[in-house]
Design a protein around this motif. Structure first.
Motif, PDB file in Angstrom:
ATOM      1  N   MET A 196       4.657   1.308  21.118  1.00  0.00           N
ATOM      2  CA  MET A 196       3.637   2.052  21.926  1.00  0.00           C
ATOM      3  C   MET A 196       2.958   2.789  20.921  1.00  0.00           C
ATOM      4  O   MET A 196       3.097   3.165  19.847  1.00  0.00           O
ATOM      5  CB  MET A 196       4.298   3.117  22.732  1.00  0.00           C
TER       6      MET A 196
ATOM      7  N   LYS B 183      13.950   5.902  22.436  1.00  0.00           N
ATOM      8  CA  LYS B 183      14.676   4.787  23.500  1.00  0.00           C
ATOM      9  C   LYS B 183      13.361   4.017  24.070  1.00  0.00           C
ATOM     10  O   LYS B 183      13.539   2.906  24.479  1.00  0.00           O
ATOM     11  CB  LYS B 183      15.150   5.903  24.766  1.00  0.00           C
ATOM     12  N   ASN B 184      12.244   4.720  24.268  1.00  0.00           N
ATOM     13  CA  ASN B 184      11.182   4.243  24.745  1.00  0.00           C
ATOM     14  C   ASN B 184      10.552   3.148  23.728  1.00  0.00           C
ATOM     15  O   ASN B 184       9.895   2.044  24.041  1.00  0.00           O
ATOM     16  CB  ASN B 184      10.108   4.938  25.204  1.00  0.00           C
TER      17      ASN B 184
ATOM     18  N   ASN C 265      14.301  10.539  23.069  1.00  0.00           N
ATOM     19  CA  ASN C 265      13.619   9.943  24.361  1.00  0.00           C
ATOM     20  C   ASN C 265      12.478   8.962  23.793  1.00  0.00           C
ATOM     21  O   ASN C 265      12.050   7.990  24.247  1.00  0.00           O
ATOM     22  CB  ASN C 265      12.920  11.131  25.006  1.00  0.00           C
ATOM     23  N   ILE C 266      11.779   9.366  22.589  1.00  0.00           N
ATOM     24  CA  ILE C 266      10.847   8.450  21.865  1.00  0.00           C
ATOM     25  C   ILE C 266      11.425   7.343  21.481  1.00  0.00           C
ATOM     26  O   ILE C 266      10.707   6.244  21.616  1.00  0.00           O
ATOM     27  CB  ILE C 266      10.118   9.524  20.802  1.00  0.00           C
TER      28      ILE C 266
ATOM     29  N   ASP D 182       0.635   6.234  25.135  1.00  0.00           N
ATOM     30  CA  ASP D 182       1.561   5.355  25.978  1.00  0.00           C
ATOM     31  C   ASP D 182       2.831   6.394  26.086  1.00  0.00           C
ATOM     32  O   ASP D 182       3.561   6.399  26.989  1.00  0.00           O
ATOM     33  CB  ASP D 182       1.981   4.130  25.290  1.00  0.00           C
ATOM     34  N   ILE D 183       3.082   6.791  24.725  1.00  0.00           N
ATOM     35  CA  ILE D 183       4.453   7.554  24.866  1.00  0.00           C
ATOM     36  C   ILE D 183       4.327   8.763  25.688  1.00  0.00           C
ATOM     37  O   ILE D 183       5.291   9.052  26.441  1.00  0.00           O
ATOM     38  CB  ILE D 183       4.778   8.186  23.372  1.00  0.00           C
TER      39      ILE D 183
ATOM     40  N   TYR E  26      12.311   1.510  21.707  1.00  0.00           N
ATOM     41  CA  TYR E  26      13.346   0.604  21.596  1.00  0.00           C
ATOM     42  C   TYR E  26      12.881  -0.533  22.702  1.00  0.00           C
ATOM     43  O   TYR E  26      12.887  -1.732  22.471  1.00  0.00           O
ATOM     44  CB  TYR E  26      14.677   1.074  22.020  1.00  0.00           C
ATOM     45  N   GLU E  27      12.421  -0.084  23.727  1.00  0.00           N
ATOM     46  CA  GLU E  27      11.593  -1.206  24.860  1.00  0.00           C
ATOM     47  C   GLU E  27      10.551  -1.895  24.560  1.00  0.00           C
ATOM     48  O   GLU E  27      10.360  -3.086  24.918  1.00  0.00           O
ATOM     49  CB  GLU E  27      11.658  -0.449  26.054  1.00  0.00           C
ATOM     50  N   SER E  28       9.556  -1.302  23.782  1.00  0.00           N
ATOM     51  CA  SER E  28       8.466  -1.673  23.651  1.00  0.00           C
ATOM     52  C   SER E  28       7.696  -0.973  22.464  1.00  0.00           C
ATOM     53  O   SER E  28       7.685   0.448  22.692  1.00  0.00           O
ATOM     54  CB  SER E  28       7.633  -2.171  24.588  1.00  0.00           C
TER      55      SER E  28
ATOM     56  N   LYS F 181       4.466   7.852  29.114  1.00  0.00           N
ATOM     57  CA  LYS F 181       5.989   7.631  29.763  1.00  0.00           C
ATOM     58  C   LYS F 181       6.992   8.531  29.622  1.00  0.00           C
ATOM     59  O   LYS F 181       7.660   8.378  30.512  1.00  0.00           O
ATOM     60  CB  LYS F 181       6.273   6.178  28.609  1.00  0.00           C
ATOM     61  N   THR F 182       6.651   9.439  28.924  1.00  0.00           N
ATOM     62  CA  THR F 182       7.856  10.405  28.577  1.00  0.00           C
ATOM     63  C   THR F 182       7.345  11.791  29.133  1.00  0.00           C
ATOM     64  O   THR F 182       8.288  12.713  29.306  1.00  0.00           O
ATOM     65  CB  THR F 182       8.122  10.667  26.939  1.00  0.00           C
TER      66      THR F 182
END
Length: 261
Positions: free
Chosen positions: A39, A32-33, A29-30, A43-44, A35-37, A47-48
């Motif tokens: 953080m 994947k996020n 999960n970490i 932020d993590i 990968y998008e930008s 988002k998660t």
């Protein structure tokens, strides 16, 4: 022997990384996020919704393994990890797509598609499966007829002749729209008799046989298959108005033409 040894070592390294990643949904999960930008930990968390303690522990483990790095208090994927995640996400997306399209991929002749098109099947993420039902057994035919009527051009591989399809093509030709058909030789006489083949905007090629139906227009793409018993499945179609899907379909048309016409 050196080459074999190097291959085994590379496999072992990759296998170790995959096991390390797949053992924790939190890590995936970490990553994947990230990968998008890039953080920071806040932020993590936002988002998660993963708690700070779990984030901290897994971030530390990912750093030790060289999969991420920190810069100005923000975390980034390493170059190798970015490649890994790209492949992982592509594979996951393809598996979801295959599961969603299983009614038309199972017990159907898919191998008749050009190899390049099969290799790029993952591009069809925004495609829909249309199925006929008891209320409208001609649903798939209606979809094709409407697509023809609304188009500004048509590239199509049609394995059979239909009066309604033929009428739709002739209507487009009256509007000076460009049509390019590829059809099997065994229906050549029927098509020549029923289509305005003298129209300058119309081109038709013939070949031995095909085991799929393809319609490419400026607005959508449609794909149908034959079943394993050799009969066309008139109850199911794949269709999409997505630009990437339309491009895939037009590439399929060109690949098939290059290989068979």
């Amino acid at each position: 022997m050196k080459k074999i040894s190097k291959t085994v070592n590379n496999y072992n390294d990759i296998s170790k990384d995959i096991k390390f990643l797949s053992n924790s949904m939190v890590r995936l999960n970490i990553l994947k996020n990230l990968y998008e930008s890039a953080m920071n930990m806040k932020d993590i968390n936002q988002k998660t919704k993963i708690n700070y303690s779990a984030i901290s522990n897994n971030i530390h483990a990912l750093e030790i393994n060289g999969l991420i790095y920190r810069e100005n208090n923000r975390y980034y994927l390493s170059n190798a990890m970015r490649v890994y995640m790209g492949d992982i996400l592509k594979l996951a997306s393809l598996m979801v797509l295959i599961e969603r399209l299983s009614p038309i991929l199972h017990d159907h002749i898919v191998k008749s598609l050009p190899r390049d098109s099969i290799d790029n099947f993952h591009l069809l993420q925004d495609i829909d499966l249309i199925e006929a039902d008891g209320l409208n057994i001609y649903k798939t035919y209606d979809v094709i007829e409407k697509a023809i009527d609304k188009s500004d051009y048509v590239n199509a591989i049609l394995p059979f002749s239909s009066n309604n399809f033929n009428d739709g093509i002739n209507r487009l030709l009256l509007k000076n729209k460009k049509i390019h058909l590829i059809s099997p030789l065994d229906i050549k006489e029927i098509l020549i008799k029923n289509l305005d083949v003298s129209n300058a905007n119309f081109k038709i090629d013939f070949f031995d046989f095909t085991e799929f139906l393809l319609l490419c227009t400026d607005k959508n793409m449609i794909l149908g298959f034959f079943k394993d018993d050799g009969t066309y499945d008139q109850n199911r179609l794949l269709t999409s108005a997505n630009d990437e899907c339309i491009k895939w379909a037009n590439d399929l048309f060109e690949n098939f033409k290059k290989e068979n016409v």
